[in-house]
Write a protein that holds these residues in place. Structure first.
Motif, mmCIF file in Angstrom:
data_model
loop_
_atom_site.group_PDB
_atom_site.id
_atom_site.type_symbol
_atom_site.label_atom_id
_atom_site.label_comp_id
_atom_site.label_asym_id
_atom_site.label_seq_id
_atom_site.Cartn_x
_atom_site.Cartn_y
_atom_site.Cartn_z
ATOM 1 N N ASP A 67 0.757 -1.132 0.095
ATOM 2 C CA ASP A 67 -0.055 -0.020 -0.141
ATOM 3 C C ASP A 67 0.832 1.257 -0.033
ATOM 4 O O ASP A 67 1.612 1.485 0.976
ATOM 5 C CB ASP A 67 -0.880 -0.189 1.216
ATOM 6 N N VAL A 68 0.783 1.941 -1.048
ATOM 7 C CA VAL A 68 1.567 3.172 -1.164
ATOM 8 C C VAL A 68 0.892 4.510 -1.013
ATOM 9 O O VAL A 68 1.342 5.516 -0.359
ATOM 10 C CB VAL A 68 2.262 3.253 -2.535
ATOM 11 N N LYS A 69 -0.401 4.523 -1.017
ATOM 12 C CA LYS A 69 -1.177 5.588 -0.816
ATOM 13 C C LYS A 69 -1.963 5.791 0.415
ATOM 14 O O LYS A 69 -2.396 6.747 0.881
ATOM 15 C CB LYS A 69 -2.408 5.659 -2.138
ATOM 16 N N GLY A 70 -1.938 4.502 1.082
ATOM 17 C CA GLY A 70 -2.717 4.796 2.393
ATOM 18 C C GLY A 70 -3.994 4.282 2.455
ATOM 19 O O GLY A 70 -4.783 4.116 3.646
ATOM 20 N N THR A 135 -11.584 -14.324 7.936
ATOM 21 C CA THR A 135 -10.400 -13.680 7.529
ATOM 22 C C THR A 135 -9.772 -12.991 8.658
ATOM 23 O O THR A 135 -10.339 -12.436 9.652
ATOM 24 C CB THR A 135 -10.895 -12.497 6.384
ATOM 25 N N GLU A 136 -8.459 -12.576 8.443
ATOM 26 C CA GLU A 136 -7.606 -11.777 9.433
ATOM 27 C C GLU A 136 -6.824 -10.739 8.613
ATOM 28 O O GLU A 136 -5.876 -10.955 7.840
ATOM 29 C CB GLU A 136 -6.701 -12.517 10.384
ATOM 30 N N VAL A 137 -6.923 -9.301 8.983
ATOM 31 C CA VAL A 137 -6.244 -8.342 8.337
ATOM 32 C C VAL A 137 -5.175 -7.749 9.202
ATOM 33 O O VAL A 137 -5.569 -7.654 10.435
ATOM 34 C CB VAL A 137 -7.311 -7.368 7.990
ATOM 35 N N ARG A 138 -4.026 -7.710 8.759
ATOM 36 C CA ARG A 138 -2.968 -7.412 9.345
ATOM 37 C C ARG A 138 -2.245 -6.039 8.501
ATOM 38 O O ARG A 138 -1.977 -6.184 7.502
ATOM 39 C CB ARG A 138 -1.985 -8.347 9.391
ATOM 40 N N VAL A 139 -1.878 -5.107 9.586
ATOM 41 C CA VAL A 139 -1.337 -3.892 8.740
ATOM 42 C C VAL A 139 0.277 -3.774 9.411
ATOM 43 O O VAL A 139 0.249 -3.584 10.748
ATOM 44 C CB VAL A 139 -2.057 -2.640 8.988
ATOM 45 N N ILE A 140 1.283 -3.870 8.634
ATOM 46 C CA ILE A 140 2.345 -3.561 8.899
ATOM 47 C C ILE A 140 3.048 -2.283 8.462
ATOM 48 O O ILE A 140 2.886 -2.074 7.140
ATOM 49 C CB ILE A 140 3.170 -4.844 8.283
ATOM 50 N N THR A 141 3.647 -1.529 9.018
ATOM 51 C CA THR A 141 3.999 -0.214 8.723
ATOM 52 C C THR A 141 5.525 -0.027 8.938
ATOM 53 O O THR A 141 6.023 0.434 10.198
ATOM 54 C CB THR A 141 3.205 1.085 9.290
ATOM 55 N N HIS A 292 3.563 6.366 4.601
ATOM 56 C CA HIS A 292 4.196 7.499 5.703
ATOM 57 C C HIS A 292 5.597 7.853 5.274
ATOM 58 O O HIS A 292 6.307 8.653 5.801
ATOM 59 C CB HIS A 292 3.909 7.005 7.109
ATOM 60 N N LEU A 293 6.220 7.177 4.479
ATOM 61 C CA LEU A 293 7.380 7.120 4.164
ATOM 62 C C LEU A 293 7.831 8.063 2.854
ATOM 63 O O LEU A 293 6.937 8.293 1.963
ATOM 64 C CB LEU A 293 8.072 5.842 3.682
ATOM 65 N N GLU A 294 9.161 8.587 2.977
ATOM 66 C CA GLU A 294 9.472 9.478 1.631
ATOM 67 C C GLU A 294 9.674 8.344 0.577
ATOM 68 O O GLU A 294 9.992 7.238 0.711
ATOM 69 C CB GLU A 294 10.753 10.009 1.956
ATOM 70 N N ASP A 295 9.955 9.276 -0.758
ATOM 71 C CA ASP A 295 9.955 8.332 -1.762
ATOM 72 C C ASP A 295 11.239 7.527 -1.868
ATOM 73 O O ASP A 295 11.043 6.279 -2.190
ATOM 74 C CB ASP A 295 10.105 9.240 -3.243
ATOM 75 N N GLU A 296 12.266 7.907 -1.391
ATOM 76 C CA GLU A 296 13.567 7.179 -1.442
ATOM 77 C C GLU A 296 13.198 5.932 -0.506
ATOM 78 O O GLU A 296 13.984 4.936 -0.703
ATOM 79 C CB GLU A 296 14.723 8.041 -1.322
ATOM 80 N N GLU A 297 12.914 6.213 0.719
ATOM 81 C CA GLU A 297 12.620 5.321 1.661
ATOM 82 C C GLU A 297 11.697 4.143 1.278
ATOM 83 O O GLU A 297 11.933 2.970 1.495
ATOM 84 C CB GLU A 297 12.200 5.938 3.173
ATOM 85 N N ARG A 298 10.863 4.520 0.635
ATOM 86 C CA ARG A 298 9.692 3.718 0.196
ATOM 87 C C ARG A 298 10.397 2.689 -0.813
ATOM 88 O O ARG A 298 10.104 1.488 -0.655
ATOM 89 C CB ARG A 298 8.629 4.234 -0.730
ATOM 90 N N SER A 448 -15.911 -3.575 2.584
ATOM 91 C CA SER A 448 -14.940 -2.487 3.227
ATOM 92 C C SER A 448 -15.350 -1.199 3.124
ATOM 93 O O SER A 448 -15.541 -0.712 1.946
ATOM 94 C CB SER A 448 -13.333 -2.568 2.971
ATOM 95 N N VAL A 449 -15.218 -0.598 4.141
ATOM 96 C CA VAL A 449 -15.338 0.783 3.901
ATOM 97 C C VAL A 449 -14.164 1.635 3.163
ATOM 98 O O VAL A 449 -13.275 1.881 3.978
ATOM 99 C CB VAL A 449 -15.854 1.714 5.349
ATOM 100 N N LEU A 450 -14.438 2.288 2.172
ATOM 101 C CA LEU A 450 -13.394 2.881 1.379
ATOM 102 C C LEU A 450 -13.263 4.369 1.794
ATOM 103 O O LEU A 450 -13.874 5.390 1.147
ATOM 104 C CB LEU A 450 -13.423 2.645 -0.100
ATOM 105 N N ARG A 451 -12.886 4.677 3.086
ATOM 106 C CA ARG A 451 -12.929 6.104 3.594
ATOM 107 C C ARG A 451 -11.738 6.869 3.393
ATOM 108 O O ARG A 451 -11.508 8.089 3.505
ATOM 109 C CB ARG A 451 -13.482 6.214 5.006
ATOM 110 N N GLY A 452 -10.909 6.572 2.537
ATOM 111 C CA GLY A 452 -9.516 7.096 2.196
ATOM 112 C C GLY A 452 -8.509 6.734 3.393
ATOM 113 O O GLY A 452 -8.852 5.916 4.337
ATOM 114 N N PRO A 453 -7.392 7.572 3.142
ATOM 115 C CA PRO A 453 -6.231 7.210 4.118
ATOM 116 C C PRO A 453 -6.567 7.460 5.521
ATOM 117 O O PRO A 453 -7.243 8.535 5.678
ATOM 118 C CB PRO A 453 -5.032 8.332 3.480
ATOM 119 N N MET A 454 -6.010 6.545 6.387
ATOM 120 C CA MET A 454 -6.428 7.069 7.669
ATOM 121 C C MET A 454 -5.191 7.639 8.275
ATOM 122 O O MET A 454 -3.846 7.605 7.834
ATOM 123 C CB MET A 454 -6.500 5.554 8.628
#
Length: 494
Positions: A67-70, A135-141, A292-298, A448-454
């Protein structure tokens, strides 16, 4: 023979919009030959990608999503029923500033809107509850504690059991981690060119083969007092002088002492095989979010991640069934045409060429089709093309599709005109597994509720709720007019 699962993506019509709509239930193994989703902002691309993930997980197929956009952490918000109370914590981000309704009124309206939209696709409370229960959703940042933190250098600093049974894949993961470290200190990171990379790899692998760890502290010690005397045909000092080794050690020590570097060395081990293993009969959907990262970090982080994915894929037995799905939402900048070569390109190209033999499908999505290396995508079996803003974008996509749709220039031109007329949340879908498999696709509502980046706080709240009630559901929809006036819905807050 095992039952072949089908993924319910929505409904299809003929390219000219004539005739009745029919359900599109795509056999899961069609995704073994990979997929591409293209469309400008507002085309419904993320909604379609979300539906693909939901359907794969619902069919018992684990998903790793980048996920790049959040947006993809919205998969945490797949509520298991139509209770308006589930919307209350999310009302603030779902309404216009001048909305004068009370939070309870807004939550009730959103829940009812969701019920109407999902039931139009024959998805009711039983289907939502069934999805939530399996299902099980896991978010890693990586680099952040907003989701689960990730030890990005775990293939370097935590010895993997793969050194005992699959040293080739373990070596590839180690190489990616060392490349990341060298890039962070401004050194040459190419494994074939960098003497620093070669030396650090030899020192780390020596420790792993002896059953030891190879954390940066240990490597600093080995640089200062080397346990090896020769590299290849050269004496150690001829390969890399003592002063150069001392300078490398000093640079690594500065990196190690940096407080900001600490977050990269904490958290979950980078082990894709473990991530995608079902527990308690729940199919995992693992989202690695780098919004949440800068382009180079991504680019650096995702380069290491994708090398690990590639190493894991190559360790699997061959299969024609879809055993896992890798989804990359917004691949812009990470799979560019020649001569650009970010750290993500090599593993992505290799996955597009090789993963199908192991039963792993790859889906990439972008709003910038001009930036894609179409040679890497030329064999993708499924193309979903939404609204494209410019003639250049459409021409580029038609070039990419030409090999799979026809040699008839008239047919290609007609398809380009159809793409130009597409309304939001409509797609032209091409399935190479079906003769004349080109049609209009209207994706179903996402659960899923598509409410945009959190925000950071919202992501924490969503993860806590998910942990308490392991349940997800759909959100409200904004209806739009599609081709020939057919209404097209996408689950999102309004």
């Amino acid at each position: 023979m095992a039952h072949t699962p089908a993924l319910y993506l929505g409904s299809t019509r003929a390219l000219d919009g004539a005739g009745a709509a029919t359900d599109l239930r795509l056999p899961a193994h069609h995704f073994v030959t990979h997929g591409v989703v293209l469309g400008m902002t507002g085309s419904g691309k993320t909604g379609l990608t979300t539906v693909m993930i939901e359907e794969a997980v619902n069919a018992g197929i684990p998903v790793l999503a980048i996920d790049v956009k959040g947006d993809l952490p919205n998969l945490l918000l797949a509520f298991p029923d139509f209770d308006p109370g589930r919307f209350l914590p999310w009302v603030e981000g779902c309404v216009a500033p001048d909305d004068l309704r009370t939070p309870d009124q807004i939550a009730s309206a959103l829940a009812e809107q969701r019920r109407t939209g999902l039931e139009a696709w024959r998805i009711g409370a039983p289907e939502l509850e069934r999805y939530a229960s399996k299902t099980e959703v896991r978010v890693i940042t990586p680099g952040s504690s907003a989701g689960e933190s990730l030890h990005l250098l775990s293939s370097l600093e935590r010895r993997s059991a793969r050194w005992d049974h699959d040293p080739e894949s373990a070596r590839a993961a180690l190489s990616a981690a060392i490349s990341l470290v060298l890039r962070l200190i401004g050194r040459e990171a190419d494994p074939a060119k960098s003497r620093e990379h070669v030396l650090l790899s030899l020192l780390a692998e020596r420790r792993f083969r002896q059953g030891q760890g190879a954390d940066l502290n240990a490597l600093l010690h080995d640089l200062a007092d080397s346990p090896i005397d020769q590299v290849g045909a050269l004496e150690l000092n001829d390969f890399l002088s003592k002063s150069d080794r001392k300078a490398l050690a000093a640079a690594l020590n500065t990196l190690l002492a940096s407080p900001t570097f600490t977050s990269w060395r904490e958290g979950a081990t980078l082990d894709v095989g473990e991530w995608l293993t079902a527990r308690d009969d729940r199919t995992p959907a693992v989202i690695v979010s780098v919004a949440h990262l800068e382009d180079e970090e991504r680019a650096l982080v995702l380069g290491v991640l994708l090398e690990e994915v590639l190493a894991w894929v190559r360790s699997l037995p061959g299969s024609q069934r879809l055993k896992a799905l890798v989804v990359f939402d917004e691949v812009y900048g990470f799979l560019p045409p020649h001569p650009a070569n970010p750290p993500t390109k090599r593993p992505l190209v290799a996955l597009m060429k090789q993963a199908r033999a192991f039963g792993v499908g790859v889906v990439v999505a972008t709003q910038n089709p001009m930036d894609l290396d179409y040679r890497a995508l030329s064999n993708a079996g499924i193309w979903c093309v939404g609204r494209l803003q410019t003639d250049a974008d459409r021409a580029r996509v038609m070039d990419g599709l030409a090999a799979s749709i026809a040699t008839d220039k008239g047919a290609t031109a007609a398809l380009a005109r159809t793409v130009q007329r597409l309304a939001p949340r409509w797609f032209v879908i091409r399935d190479a597994h079906v003769n004349n498999g080109i049609a209009l696709l209207q994706p179903r509502w996402a659960m899923s509720v598509l409410r945009g980046p959190m925000t950071r706080a919202e992501l924490g709240r969503a993860r806590e709720e998910h942990a308490r009630v392991i349940g997800r559901g759909g959100g409200a929809v904004r209806g739009v007019q599609g081709v020939n006036g057919v209404s097209c819905g996408a689950v999102r807050c309004v």
